[in-house]
Design an enzyme around this catalytic site. Sequence first.
Site, PDB file in Angstrom:
ATOM      1  N   HIS A 144       0.842  -1.206   0.000  1.00 29.05           N
ATOM      2  CA  HIS A 144       0.000   0.000   0.000  1.00 29.05           C
ATOM      3  C   HIS A 144       0.876   1.255   0.000  1.00 29.05           C
ATOM      4  CE1 HIS A 144      -2.787   3.104   1.254  1.00 29.05           C
ATOM      5  NE2 HIS A 144      -3.731   2.325   0.749  1.00 29.05           N
ATOM      6  N   GLU A 181      -3.394   2.010  -7.385  1.00 33.07           N
ATOM      7  CA  GLU A 181      -3.776   3.142  -6.544  1.00 33.07           C
ATOM      8  C   GLU A 181      -2.755   4.263  -6.723  1.00 33.07           C
ATOM      9  OE1 GLU A 181      -6.373   1.836  -3.014  1.00 33.07           O
ATOM     10  OE2 GLU A 181      -4.312   1.531  -2.433  1.00 33.07           O
TER      11      GLU A 181
HETATM   12  P1  PGA Z   1      -8.946   6.683  -0.261  1.00 31.62           P
HETATM   13  O1  PGA Z   1      -7.913   5.512   0.073  1.00 31.62           O
HETATM   14  O2  PGA Z   1     -10.194   6.027  -0.781  1.00 31.62           O
HETATM   15  O3  PGA Z   1      -9.154   7.389   1.046  1.00 31.62           O
HETATM   16  O4  PGA Z   1      -8.316   7.549  -1.290  1.00 31.62           O
HETATM   17  C1  PGA Z   1      -7.764   4.412  -0.780  1.00 31.62           C
HETATM   18  C2  PGA Z   1      -6.724   3.457  -0.243  1.00 31.62           C
HETATM   19  O5  PGA Z   1      -5.762   3.916   0.376  1.00 31.62           O
HETATM   20  O6  PGA Z   1      -6.834   2.245  -0.396  1.00 31.62           O
END
Ligand code: PGA
Length: 250
Positions: free
Chosen positions: A92, A161
Amino acid sequence: MKKIVASNFKATHTRKSTKEFIDDVNGYLKESEISNDVFIFPAATALDSFEVNENLTIGAQNAYPTKSGSFTGEIGTIHLDEFGIKTILIGHSERRHILGESQKEIVIKYNYFKAMGYKIIYCFGEPLEVKNCGMTETLGYIWEQFDGIDLNYDNLILAYEPVWAIGTGISATSEDIAIIHKKIKKKINKPLLYGGSVKVCTLQDILEVPNVDGVLVGTASWDVDDFKKMIYIASKMDKDSKKLTCNTEE
Ligand code: PGA
């Protein structure tokens, strides 16, 4: 394939509110008979032996690649085994960029949990300064985050992401997501989630982007009613493409 919906609690929700949240979502899945795969990643202190529907999985946000040992502040697999947890987030962006986990450490963690048969949701994505350099640099950066990662592992889900979209309220555009997801899917045939400021109102558009198999949501998923709305929207995606309104009333 049915769309996947995952909630990353990060450092929110207490043990008490996590249990209430999970019970609520579980009851909703039962009564609605929605069969999409749903994941919830609570804080480590809130993990427990939750009795949940087959399609609801509780996972760990992080753990150290060890069974147990002298690793202050960490948890190992004995702590996850206690609750039957066999799913973990790895890579992450907050762990990479805030906690300073290197690709080398991430590979060690990946290999350890792979050897233990865990379902791994492997996260990757580029920071803003890389995105601003263009698509070639962005893709180059992403491929480096696959260095040392066995992408043929059976129990793998990927999550794109972009760092600049996480927790900022600024989601990637459908066009950006479409380009990146297409490139990744061409090389890697695994379920591929998008994450980064997904909201109830933007969910359907994102799920309609080709090669998006689901979403990993932080902030907007922490309200249980909103998370249930997201599950509902995802469940409808398979059945009809009719535009759903934000409050999910048809
Ligand atoms: P967010 O986070 O939806 O607050 O942008 C997504 C994540 O970190 O998985």
